[in-house]
Design an enzyme around this catalytic site. Structure first.
Site, PDB file in Angstrom:
ATOM      1  N   ASN A  64       0.786  -1.240   0.000  1.00  0.00           N
ATOM      2  CA  ASN A  64       0.000   0.000   0.000  1.00  0.00           C
ATOM      3  C   ASN A  64       0.816   1.287   0.000  1.00  0.00           C
ATOM      4  O   ASN A  64       0.253   2.370  -0.045  1.00  0.00           O
ATOM      5  CB  ASN A  64      -0.932   0.031   1.215  1.00  0.00           C
ATOM      6  CG  ASN A  64      -2.120  -0.888   1.029  1.00  0.00           C
ATOM      7  OD1 ASN A  64      -2.313  -1.440  -0.049  1.00  0.00           O
ATOM      8  ND2 ASN A  64      -2.912  -1.051   2.066  1.00  0.00           N
ATOM      9  N   GLU A 128      -2.727  -0.010  -7.911  1.00  0.00           N
ATOM     10  CA  GLU A 128      -4.130  -0.247  -7.554  1.00  0.00           C
ATOM     11  C   GLU A 128      -4.789   1.114  -7.400  1.00  0.00           C
ATOM     12  O   GLU A 128      -5.806   1.419  -7.990  1.00  0.00           O
ATOM     13  CB  GLU A 128      -4.175  -1.036  -6.248  1.00  0.00           C
ATOM     14  CG  GLU A 128      -5.546  -1.427  -5.771  1.00  0.00           C
ATOM     15  CD  GLU A 128      -5.481  -2.136  -4.425  1.00  0.00           C
ATOM     16  OE1 GLU A 128      -5.900  -3.299  -4.353  1.00  0.00           O
ATOM     17  OE2 GLU A 128      -5.021  -1.526  -3.434  1.00  0.00           O
ATOM     18  N   TRP A 222     -10.740  -8.352  11.570  1.00  0.00           N
ATOM     19  CA  TRP A 222      -9.971  -7.813  10.449  1.00  0.00           C
ATOM     20  C   TRP A 222      -8.493  -7.897  10.787  1.00  0.00           C
ATOM     21  O   TRP A 222      -7.664  -8.299   9.988  1.00  0.00           O
ATOM     22  CB  TRP A 222     -10.394  -6.357  10.180  1.00  0.00           C
ATOM     23  CG  TRP A 222      -9.507  -5.692   9.179  1.00  0.00           C
ATOM     24  CD1 TRP A 222      -9.542  -5.840   7.823  1.00  0.00           C
ATOM     25  CD2 TRP A 222      -8.434  -4.791   9.455  1.00  0.00           C
ATOM     26  NE1 TRP A 222      -8.544  -5.087   7.246  1.00  0.00           N
ATOM     27  CE2 TRP A 222      -7.857  -4.436   8.214  1.00  0.00           C
ATOM     28  CE3 TRP A 222      -7.913  -4.252  10.644  1.00  0.00           C
ATOM     29  CZ2 TRP A 222      -6.778  -3.559   8.127  1.00  0.00           C
ATOM     30  CZ3 TRP A 222      -6.837  -3.384  10.552  1.00  0.00           C
ATOM     31  CH2 TRP A 222      -6.295  -3.049   9.295  1.00  0.00           C
ATOM     32  N   ARG A 253     -15.152  -3.301   5.708  1.00  0.00           N
ATOM     33  CA  ARG A 253     -14.753  -4.531   5.033  1.00  0.00           C
ATOM     34  C   ARG A 253     -15.977  -5.310   4.577  1.00  0.00           C
ATOM     35  O   ARG A 253     -17.097  -5.011   4.997  1.00  0.00           O
ATOM     36  CB  ARG A 253     -13.929  -5.419   6.000  1.00  0.00           C
ATOM     37  CG  ARG A 253     -12.520  -4.903   6.236  1.00  0.00           C
ATOM     38  CD  ARG A 253     -11.728  -4.874   4.948  1.00  0.00           C
ATOM     39  NE  ARG A 253     -10.365  -4.392   5.081  1.00  0.00           N
ATOM     40  CZ  ARG A 253      -9.963  -3.142   4.864  1.00  0.00           C
ATOM     41  NH1 ARG A 253     -10.828  -2.207   4.575  1.00  0.00           N
ATOM     42  NH2 ARG A 253      -8.696  -2.803   4.946  1.00  0.00           N
ATOM     43  N   ASP A 355      -7.466 -11.639  -5.162  1.00  0.00           N
ATOM     44  CA  ASP A 355      -7.337 -10.600  -4.149  1.00  0.00           C
ATOM     45  C   ASP A 355      -7.613 -11.187  -2.758  1.00  0.00           C
ATOM     46  O   ASP A 355      -6.946 -10.870  -1.782  1.00  0.00           O
ATOM     47  CB  ASP A 355      -8.346  -9.482  -4.480  1.00  0.00           C
ATOM     48  CG  ASP A 355      -8.234  -8.321  -3.526  1.00  0.00           C
ATOM     49  OD1 ASP A 355      -7.106  -8.019  -3.122  1.00  0.00           O
ATOM     50  OD2 ASP A 355      -9.262  -7.729  -3.194  1.00  0.00           O
ATOM     51  N   HIS A 392      -1.438   1.428   9.722  1.00  0.00           N
ATOM     52  CA  HIS A 392      -2.485   1.466   8.700  1.00  0.00           C
ATOM     53  C   HIS A 392      -3.153   2.829   8.815  1.00  0.00           C
ATOM     54  O   HIS A 392      -2.507   3.849   8.634  1.00  0.00           O
ATOM     55  CB  HIS A 392      -3.443   0.288   8.916  1.00  0.00           C
ATOM     56  CG  HIS A 392      -4.196  -0.122   7.699  1.00  0.00           C
ATOM     57  ND1 HIS A 392      -5.182   0.651   7.153  1.00  0.00           N
ATOM     58  CD2 HIS A 392      -4.123  -1.225   6.912  1.00  0.00           C
ATOM     59  CE1 HIS A 392      -5.680   0.041   6.080  1.00  0.00           C
ATOM     60  NE2 HIS A 392      -5.049  -1.107   5.901  1.00  0.00           N
ATOM     61  N   SER A 439       2.695  -2.154   5.079  1.00  0.00           N
ATOM     62  CA  SER A 439       3.728  -3.191   5.221  1.00  0.00           C
ATOM     63  C   SER A 439       5.102  -2.659   4.820  1.00  0.00           C
ATOM     64  O   SER A 439       6.086  -2.846   5.538  1.00  0.00           O
ATOM     65  CB  SER A 439       3.360  -4.414   4.381  1.00  0.00           C
ATOM     66  OG  SER A 439       3.272  -4.071   3.011  1.00  0.00           O
TER      67      SER A 439
HETATM   68  C1  FAD Z   1      -5.996  -7.062   7.798  1.00  0.00           C
HETATM   69  C2  FAD Z   1      -4.864  -6.216   7.378  1.00  0.00           C
HETATM   70  C3  FAD Z   1      -4.683  -5.936   6.044  1.00  0.00           C
HETATM   71  C4  FAD Z   1      -3.599  -5.192   5.617  1.00  0.00           C
HETATM   72  N1  FAD Z   1      -3.444  -4.980   4.288  1.00  0.00           N
HETATM   73  C5  FAD Z   1      -2.325  -4.375   3.848  1.00  0.00           C
HETATM   74  C6  FAD Z   1      -2.097  -4.275   2.448  1.00  0.00           C
HETATM   75  O1  FAD Z   1      -2.912  -4.688   1.620  1.00  0.00           O
HETATM   76  N2  FAD Z   1      -0.924  -3.703   2.054  1.00  0.00           N
HETATM   77  C7  FAD Z   1       0.005  -3.228   2.920  1.00  0.00           C
HETATM   78  O2  FAD Z   1       1.046  -2.756   2.493  1.00  0.00           O
HETATM   79  N3  FAD Z   1      -0.221  -3.293   4.263  1.00  0.00           N
HETATM   80  C8  FAD Z   1      -1.342  -3.860   4.744  1.00  0.00           C
HETATM   81  N4  FAD Z   1      -1.562  -3.960   6.091  1.00  0.00           N
HETATM   82  C9  FAD Z   1      -0.621  -3.306   7.031  1.00  0.00           C
HETATM   83  C10 FAD Z   1       0.576  -4.160   7.428  1.00  0.00           C
HETATM   84  O3  FAD Z   1       0.185  -5.455   7.662  1.00  0.00           O
HETATM   85  C11 FAD Z   1       1.183  -3.543   8.677  1.00  0.00           C
HETATM   86  O4  FAD Z   1       1.453  -2.203   8.387  1.00  0.00           O
HETATM   87  C12 FAD Z   1       2.486  -4.186   9.154  1.00  0.00           C
HETATM   88  O5  FAD Z   1       2.352  -5.569   9.275  1.00  0.00           O
HETATM   89  C13 FAD Z   1       2.901  -3.578  10.493  1.00  0.00           C
HETATM   90  O6  FAD Z   1       4.160  -4.091  10.844  1.00  0.00           O
HETATM   91  P1  FAD Z   1       4.571  -4.310  12.376  1.00  0.00           P
HETATM   92  O7  FAD Z   1       5.893  -4.959  12.357  1.00  0.00           O
HETATM   93  O8  FAD Z   1       4.375  -3.065  13.128  1.00  0.00           O
HETATM   94  O9  FAD Z   1       3.489  -5.345  12.939  1.00  0.00           O
HETATM   95  P2  FAD Z   1       3.300  -6.869  12.533  1.00  0.00           P
HETATM   96  O10 FAD Z   1       3.759  -7.127  11.167  1.00  0.00           O
HETATM   97  O11 FAD Z   1       1.888  -7.192  12.844  1.00  0.00           O
HETATM   98  O12 FAD Z   1       4.263  -7.659  13.536  1.00  0.00           O
HETATM   99  C14 FAD Z   1       4.090  -7.704  14.920  1.00  0.00           C
HETATM  100  C15 FAD Z   1       4.991  -8.787  15.476  1.00  0.00           C
HETATM  101  O13 FAD Z   1       5.024  -8.739  16.896  1.00  0.00           O
HETATM  102  C16 FAD Z   1       4.922 -10.061  17.406  1.00  0.00           C
HETATM  103  N5  FAD Z   1       4.408  -9.953  18.776  1.00  0.00           N
HETATM  104  C17 FAD Z   1       3.221  -9.463  19.203  1.00  0.00           C
HETATM  105  N6  FAD Z   1       3.138  -9.517  20.539  1.00  0.00           N
HETATM  106  C18 FAD Z   1       4.310 -10.062  20.968  1.00  0.00           C
HETATM  107  C19 FAD Z   1       4.821 -10.385  22.254  1.00  0.00           C
HETATM  108  N7  FAD Z   1       4.126 -10.162  23.373  1.00  0.00           N
HETATM  109  N8  FAD Z   1       6.046 -10.947  22.332  1.00  0.00           N
HETATM  110  C20 FAD Z   1       6.788 -11.191  21.201  1.00  0.00           C
HETATM  111  N9  FAD Z   1       6.347 -10.905  19.963  1.00  0.00           N
HETATM  112  C21 FAD Z   1       5.121 -10.329  19.849  1.00  0.00           C
HETATM  113  C22 FAD Z   1       3.999 -10.747  16.416  1.00  0.00           C
HETATM  114  O14 FAD Z   1       4.071 -12.160  16.506  1.00  0.00           O
HETATM  115  C23 FAD Z   1       4.554 -10.194  15.111  1.00  0.00           C
HETATM  116  O15 FAD Z   1       5.673 -10.919  14.711  1.00  0.00           O
HETATM  117  C24 FAD Z   1      -2.673  -4.675   6.562  1.00  0.00           C
HETATM  118  C25 FAD Z   1      -2.878  -4.918   7.915  1.00  0.00           C
HETATM  119  C26 FAD Z   1      -3.956  -5.674   8.328  1.00  0.00           C
HETATM  120  C27 FAD Z   1      -4.169  -5.920   9.774  1.00  0.00           C
END
Ligand code: FAD
Length: 625
Positions: A64, A128, A222, A253, A355, A392, A439
């Site tokens: 995204n 997109e 979600w 959604r 998708d 997000h 992401s």
């Molecule tokens: C449903 C959904 C759809 C999405 N669609 C898109 C999309 O189409 N395109 C796009 O680019 N982005 C999308 N995103 C956004 C993207 O997924 C997030 O921006 C990204 O994953 C955030 O990264 P993060 O590392 O902060 O969290 P995450 O990737 O969620 O990682 C969090 C990590 O912390 C770990 N964790 C949690 N609690 C603990 C704990 N107590 N101890 C140890 N480890 C822990 C988890 O296991 C995980 O490994 C979407 C998100 C969601 C929820």
């Protein structure tokens, strides 16, 4: 399960990365490079298995955030303006710009590592929408985590990752964060991680509010159930300042299966209508003027699009439909040649199914089980329950330092993405006020934070001792739910009903009910008020007392206990900040009935901090610079 039967393992490292998601993978990749140059150690800890952990676990069908800077498709300023408008003016420009200027290079790395990205005939990425590019992303997370693991392995003995280890608490030495404790969710091991710098990247939070899917559907959401507020809890308990804790995200959604709508709106140009077939965005466009200048700018902020839909539902004009049938037919009708038109129809159909097959298989199952052919039948959409996901379209998270060259005055304090606590860094969903990183942006922010954290380690080589008493006290506290269960479970013949303790599942139901009814959940149309929030806060104080009596029969339940403690702190910071901000700024996410309008003097950040010394909360209003 005997709580006395746990080994204690002490792991020493320099940079400790907590989490294994997109931001953590970016951090591991980047930090390993700088660690090698500077002879530093890096250790990553994830509660799950990195191949399928976090929000990207199921895969994605689009990245995204991609600017296409080298092709002149967009500028960093374009993106900053877009994010600021979508957040109704509340965003840190320096943080958003820092991610935006580096994000393309992260996407190019994903492609190099094997992620298939859609291309057109000229070899350009297929967009997109303006910022989103299409991918065949079922294995997105596997590809990224493999690269992160390889980078850590490159460090030899100085690089390590631990999977299925749940982090509960920060370890503090005076005003500095010097590690974390947690436990294995597979074997009886209590872990103490000692570090010079700690990066909190444990994602956002789900199941804080009562979900729309209850009973048979409980667990459908979600947002991924793996993330349960650990990031917020960790930073709050360390004494770090938080920002935008009131800014939850309520995504629209496909109803019940939570399938994404982005491809339908952006790629297939679908409309959403009420049951009478009226386009409510058109019909209610004058409402947007009440939320100017943001409401009258394009694109309309996500919360306002929700809001117009909620107004329709309040008037009894539901269900709301995504006109998938009309969209596909329209695209095909534009092609005069019949053979080509049939070919295009097949292509669009397969794109529509892919998708979901890429990231929300349940949506495809829902369609199949309800005899829905999207090209022939419209599909219901609805607003989900609230989630905390600042990467997000939410914005909650730690208040972090911006980059020296972009951050105005007090928004920079030495190291990029360091929180207000020395040695504690945050990125992705754990860092606030820099929404819409998604992401690719979360991975990029992880890289930024990982590099800065290694610089901190190099500048602060001093080591700290964690005393045996401190370790023992933390171990006792973390494992207490197992002890409580052991002591009392024989009192009744149903383990779930016992006057001496509360099981995590029941605790979660209680918390969700409070949040739903008092803090503006789905069942009350996302409406709340000062009086409701104050009552909700009182109930949360009771929950804090009850949390001392959480009981766990096994390791899995021990994790559930701590997940709910983490959620409870997320909930408290959320309610307190909603109370503090005396206005309605994000209708569609939440609406304060006692302050139904946006106010000029609230064009500001609402921050909070829990003081570990006094146990008191401080609310702070910060200017938007
Ligand atoms: C449903 C959904 C759809 C999405 N669609 C898109 C999309 O189409 N395109 C796009 O680019 N982005 C999308 N995103 C956004 C993207 O997924 C997030 O921006 C990204 O994953 C955030 O990264 P993060 O590392 O902060 O969290 P995450 O990737 O969620 O990682 C969090 C990590 O912390 C770990 N964790 C949690 N609690 C603990 C704990 N107590 N101890 C140890 N480890 C822990 C988890 O296991 C995980 O490994 C979407 C998100 C969601 C929820």
């Amino acid at each position: 399960m005997n709580a006395d039967n746990f080994k204690t393992l002490v792991v020493e490292t320099d940079l400790l990365i907590l989490g294994g998601g997109m931001a953590a993978c970016g951090a591991a990749y980047e930090a390993s490079y700088w660690a090698k140059k500077n002879k530093q150690r890096v250790t990553l800890v994830d509660k799950a298995a990195m191949e399928r952990s976090g929000a990207v676990a199921m895969g994605l069908s689009a990245i995204n955030l991609y600017l296409g800077l080298s092709k002149g498709n967009n500028t960093v300023d374009d993106y900053v303006s877009y994010v600021k408008n979508d957040l109704m003016g509340i965003a840190r420009k320096d943080l958003v710009a820092n991610i935006a200027r580096h994000v393309d290079s992260s996407v190019h790395l994903f492609e190099k590592w094997g992620l298939p990205i859609w291309k057109d005939e000229e070899g350009n990425y297929v967009n997109e929408g303006r910022w989103q590019i299409m991918i065949h992303g079922e294995s997105y997370k596997n590809i990224v985590s493999e690269a992160a693991k390889s980078a850590l392995k490159e460090l030899g003995e100085d690089g390590a990752y631990y999977e299925r280890v749940f982090i509960t608490e920060p370890v503090m030495y005076e005003d500095r964060c010097v590690g974390a404790v947690g436990f294995s969710v597979r074997e009886n091991v209590f872990y103490v991680f000692k570090a010079k710098a700690v990066l909190d990247v444990m994602g956002g939070a789900v199941h804080v509010f009562r979900p729309r899917s209850v009973g048979e559907g409980l667990g459908r959401s979600w947002y991924p159930p793996f993330n349960s507020g650990a990031s917020t809890y960790f930073t709050l308990k360390a004494g770090a300042e938080m920002t935008c804790q009131e800014v939850r995200f309520v995504p629209v959604r496909f109803k019940d299966s939570y399938g994404p709508v982005g491809a339908w709106f952006l790629l297939f140009k679908s409309r959403a209508t009420n049951a009478k077939g009226e386009d409510y965005m058109e019909k209610r466009s004058s409402e947007l003027e009440n939320w100017a200048p943001y409401g009258t700018s394009k694109p309309t902020p996500a919360n306002l699009r929700n809001y117009l839909m909620l107004l329709e539902l309040e008037e009894g004009n539901g269900p709301i439909y995504m006109r998938t049938d009309e969209a596909i037919q329209k695209l095909v009708a534009e092609i005069p040649d019949e053979k080509e038109s049939r070919r295009k129809m097949k292509e669009l159909e397969s794109e529509a199914w892919e998708d979901f097959l890429d990231m929300t298989v349940s949506q495809a199952l829902n369609w199949a089980s309800h005899n829905i052919m999207p090209e022939e039948t419209p599909s219901e959409i609805s607003a989900c329950e609230p989630y905390f996901i600042s990467s997000h379209s939410g914005a909650s998270g730690a208040w972090v330092s911006g980059p020296k060259d972009l951050a105005p005055g007090e928004h920079h304090w030495g190291y990029d993405n360091m929180t207000s606590v020395k040695g504690l860094f945050a990125a992705g969903d754990a860092a606030g006020a820099s929404s819409h990183k998604f992401s690719s942006g979360s991975f990029t922010e992880g890289r930024i934070a990982g590099k800065a954290a290694i610089a901190f380690c190099v500048d602060h080589p001093e080591a700290f001792e964690i005393s045996e008493e401190q370790t023992a006290a933390m171990k006792e506290r973390v494992l207490q739910p197992l002890k409580t269960f052991q002591e009392h479970h024989a009192y009744t013949n149903d383990e779930d009903v016992n006057p001496n303790y509360i099981k995590p599942r029941m605790f979660m139901f209680r918390l969700q009910k409070i949040m739903d009814e008092y803090a503006g959940g789905a069942s009350v149309g996302f409406k709340t008020s000062g009086a409701l929030l104050t009552r909700g806060l009182e109930y949360l104080q009771f929950m804090k007392e009850d949390a001392e009596k959480l009981a766990a029969a096994d390791l899995n339940e021990l994790m559930r206990c701590w997940e709910n403690v983490h959620r409870m702190w997320q909930a408290e910071s959320h309610i307190r900040t909603m109370l503090f901000r005396e206005e309605t700024r994000w209708p569609g996410y939440y609406f304060r009935t006692d302050y139904p309008r946006m106010k000029e003097d609230w064009e500001a950040f609402a921050n909070c901090r829990w003081d570990p010394e006094s146990g008191k909360w401080e609310m702070i209003k910060r200017e938007i610079l």
